[in-house]
Design an enzyme around this catalytic site. Structure first.
Site, short mmCIF file in Angstrom:
data_model
loop_
_atom_site.label_atom_id
_atom_site.label_comp_id
_atom_site.label_asym_id
_atom_site.label_seq_id
_atom_site.Cartn_x
_atom_site.Cartn_y
_atom_site.Cartn_z
N CYS A 21 34.07 12.59 16.23
CA CYS A 21 33.62 13.61 17.19
C CYS A 21 32.94 13.02 18.43
O CYS A 21 32.89 13.66 19.48
CB CYS A 21 32.68 14.59 16.52
SG CYS A 21 33.49 15.56 15.24
N HIS A 77 28.77 18.40 22.37
CA HIS A 77 29.81 18.51 21.35
C HIS A 77 29.65 19.87 20.66
O HIS A 77 28.55 20.26 20.30
CB HIS A 77 29.64 17.36 20.35
CG HIS A 77 30.54 17.47 19.17
ND1 HIS A 77 31.88 17.78 19.29
CD2 HIS A 77 30.32 17.32 17.83
CE1 HIS A 77 32.44 17.81 18.10
NE2 HIS A 77 31.51 17.53 17.20
N ASN A 108 34.94 23.48 16.13
CA ASN A 108 34.73 22.05 16.38
C ASN A 108 36.10 21.37 16.52
O ASN A 108 36.83 21.25 15.54
CB ASN A 108 33.93 21.46 15.21
CG ASN A 108 33.63 19.98 15.38
OD1 ASN A 108 34.17 19.31 16.26
ND2 ASN A 108 32.76 19.46 14.52
N1 ACO Z 1 31.30 30.66 3.41
C1 ACO Z 1 30.36 31.09 2.56
N2 ACO Z 1 29.47 30.27 1.97
C2 ACO Z 1 29.61 28.95 2.21
C3 ACO Z 1 30.58 28.43 3.07
C4 ACO Z 1 31.46 29.35 3.69
N3 ACO Z 1 32.43 28.97 4.54
N4 ACO Z 1 30.44 27.08 3.12
C5 ACO Z 1 29.40 26.76 2.34
N5 ACO Z 1 28.89 27.89 1.77
C6 ACO Z 1 27.77 28.00 0.85
C7 ACO Z 1 27.48 26.72 0.11
O1 ACO Z 1 28.30 26.61 -1.02
C8 ACO Z 1 26.01 26.89 -0.25
O2 ACO Z 1 25.93 27.74 -1.37
P1 ACO Z 1 24.85 27.46 -2.54
O3 ACO Z 1 23.51 27.63 -1.85
O4 ACO Z 1 25.16 28.53 -3.53
O5 ACO Z 1 25.11 26.07 -3.01
C9 ACO Z 1 25.44 27.66 0.93
O6 ACO Z 1 26.57 28.23 1.62
C10 ACO Z 1 24.61 26.81 1.91
O7 ACO Z 1 25.34 25.61 2.20
P2 ACO Z 1 24.80 24.57 3.25
O8 ACO Z 1 25.83 23.47 3.39
O9 ACO Z 1 23.41 24.14 2.88
O10 ACO Z 1 24.75 25.45 4.59
P3 ACO Z 1 24.21 25.07 6.02
O11 ACO Z 1 23.25 26.08 6.47
O12 ACO Z 1 23.80 23.64 6.14
O13 ACO Z 1 25.51 25.28 6.94
C11 ACO Z 1 27.19 23.90 8.01
C12 ACO Z 1 26.66 24.51 6.69
C13 ACO Z 1 27.62 25.04 8.92
C14 ACO Z 1 28.35 23.01 7.68
C15 ACO Z 1 26.08 23.10 8.73
O14 ACO Z 1 25.45 22.25 7.80
C16 ACO Z 1 26.59 22.24 9.87
O15 ACO Z 1 27.06 22.75 10.87
N6 ACO Z 1 26.44 20.92 9.77
C17 ACO Z 1 26.77 20.00 10.85
C18 ACO Z 1 28.20 19.69 10.93
C19 ACO Z 1 28.41 18.81 12.16
O16 ACO Z 1 27.67 18.84 13.11
N7 ACO Z 1 29.38 18.00 12.17
C20 ACO Z 1 29.48 17.17 13.37
C21 ACO Z 1 30.34 16.17 13.32
S1 ACO Z 1 31.93 16.65 12.82
C22 ACO Z 1 32.87 15.19 12.92
O17 ACO Z 1 32.45 14.13 13.30
C23 ACO Z 1 34.27 15.27 12.41
#
Ligand code: ACO
Length: 324
Positions: free
Chosen positions: A115, A251, A281
């Site tokens: 990314c 990004h 993304n």
């Molecule tokens: N729909 C419903 N529930 C979901 C989904 C979904 N699509 N995905 C995960 N959940 C659930 C999980 O299973 C978890 O459930 P649990 O509590 O029962 O275990 C709950 O939601 C919370 O999961 P988290 O991963 O802790 O959620 P978070 O608030 O961190 O959000 C997200 C997840 C959106 C992925 C966030 O962490 C994020 O954006 N991270 C950064 C990603 C990023 O910036 N990447 C950049 C680089 S990408 C690259 O280089 C290719």
């Protein structure tokens, strides 16, 4: 000795026609529009058609950037393509795009920083241009992340989309460029964090393409701090006060991350260019696509000071300040 700077001459973007909404995804995996919107700000993403490749997307974006710059195939002597989803293991997608554009001179190669790829590619091209080795570069971010997603994994498949963006970067004499050009750049990588975001396949390991794996909440924790530090380092190198930035083009991974970075840097909301709702993304394509969106609608104008930044697999991260 004559000093050179690299100046942005044109910007272009391209998104595939097919749109996948959050409601469409809710029919494929256990998720909802409410969850995706609240956690990421993403409403929809574009998906490449069958047979539509990363080089196809990159070629359209590059053509649009060249048209915006008023240059043709004979004017480009460097092509750097940032991609983690190349057409082939080799040759480089950059050479495929070079051929599709009818360019036969100069050099073309790919760069892999996931990314953060576009920021790394701008830094690479800038160094070549400033050293006087090339005249005019196409810097392209192009991705078909839909091809490396595990479409049964709701924690990753809802986040990404396909697309491409490009800029034409031109060597100009510093004395004649006014204040325009790439000002400050800061790049970082730290391979200790590989497990947080990676693809579980590759030619030398599994001999397969593999699928994206991410510990999203861990990446999130690293993102805000590392990006903010990088931006401050780039600004310090350029002798620029962060408050003087006109446009923040981050990004587009997650609305919560980009809002938190803007807040930490003290940048007003109206300076933030966000396309995350419409594109998701798109990895290395996300920054140039956002640049193209804000240039096409007239927000970013010549003379504006633009900040770009990204964090991605590796981990890699970086930022650049550019007077357009
Ligand atoms: N729909 C419903 N529930 C979901 C989904 C979904 N699509 N995905 C995960 N959940 C659930 C999980 O299973 C978890 O459930 P649990 O509590 O029962 O275990 C709950 O939601 C919370 O999961 P988290 O991963 O802790 O959620 P978070 O608030 O961190 O959000 C997200 C997840 C959106 C992925 C966030 O962490 C994020 O954006 N991270 C950064 C990603 C990023 O910036 N990447 C950049 C680089 S990408 C690259 O280089 C290719």
């Amino acid at each position: 000795m004559t000093e050179y700077v690299s100046v942005v001459r044109g910007v272009g973007g391209y998104l595939p026609e097919r749109v996948l909404t959050n409601d469409d995804l809710a029919k494929m995996v256990d998720t909802t529009d409410e969850w995706i919107t609240a956690r990421t700000g993403i409403k929809k993403r574009h998906i490449a058609a069958d047979g539509e490749t990363t080089s196809d997307l990159g070629t359209v974006a590059a053509t649009r950037a060249m048209n915006a710059a008023g240059v043709g195939p004979g004017d480009i002597d460097l092509i750097v393509v940032a991609t983690a989803t190349p057409d082939y293991t080799f040759p480089a997608t950059a050479t495929v795009i070079q051929h599709k554009l009818g360019i036969t001179q100069g050099a073309a190669f790919d760069l892999q920083a996931v990314c953060s790829g576009f920021v790394f590619a701008v830094a690479t091209a800038d160094n070549f241009l400033v050293r006087g080795q090339f005249e005019r570069a196409l810097v392209i971010g192009a991705e078909t992340f839909s091809r490396i997603l595990d479409w049964s994994d709701r924690s990753t498949c809802v986040l990404f989309g396909d697309g491409a963006g490009a800029i034409v970067l031109e060597r100009q004499e510093k004395a004649k460029a006014g204040d325009r050009g790439v000002k400050g750049i800061h790049l970082r990588s730290d391979g200790r964090f590989r497990e947080l975001l990676y693809v579980d396949g590759g030619p030398s390991t599994t001999q397969t393409v593999g699928h994206l794996r991410m510990v999203g909440n861990q990446v999130f924790k690293h993102a805000v701090g590392k990006i903010s530090e990088s931006v401050r380092a780039a600004a310090q190198q350029a002798g620029i006060d962060v408050k003087d930035i006109d446009w923040f083009v981050p990004h587009q991974a997650n609305q919560r991350i980009l809002s938190a970075v803007a807040e930490r840097l003290g940048l007003d909301d109206h300076k933030v260019v966000s396309t995350v709702a419409d594109h998701g993304n798109t990895s290395a394509a996300s920054v140039p696509l956002a640049l193209a969106a804000a240039t096409d609608d007239g927000r970013i104008k010549q003379g504006d000071l633009v900040l770009i930044e990204a964090i991605g697999g590796g981990l890699t991260w970086g930022s650049a300040l550019i007077r357009i």
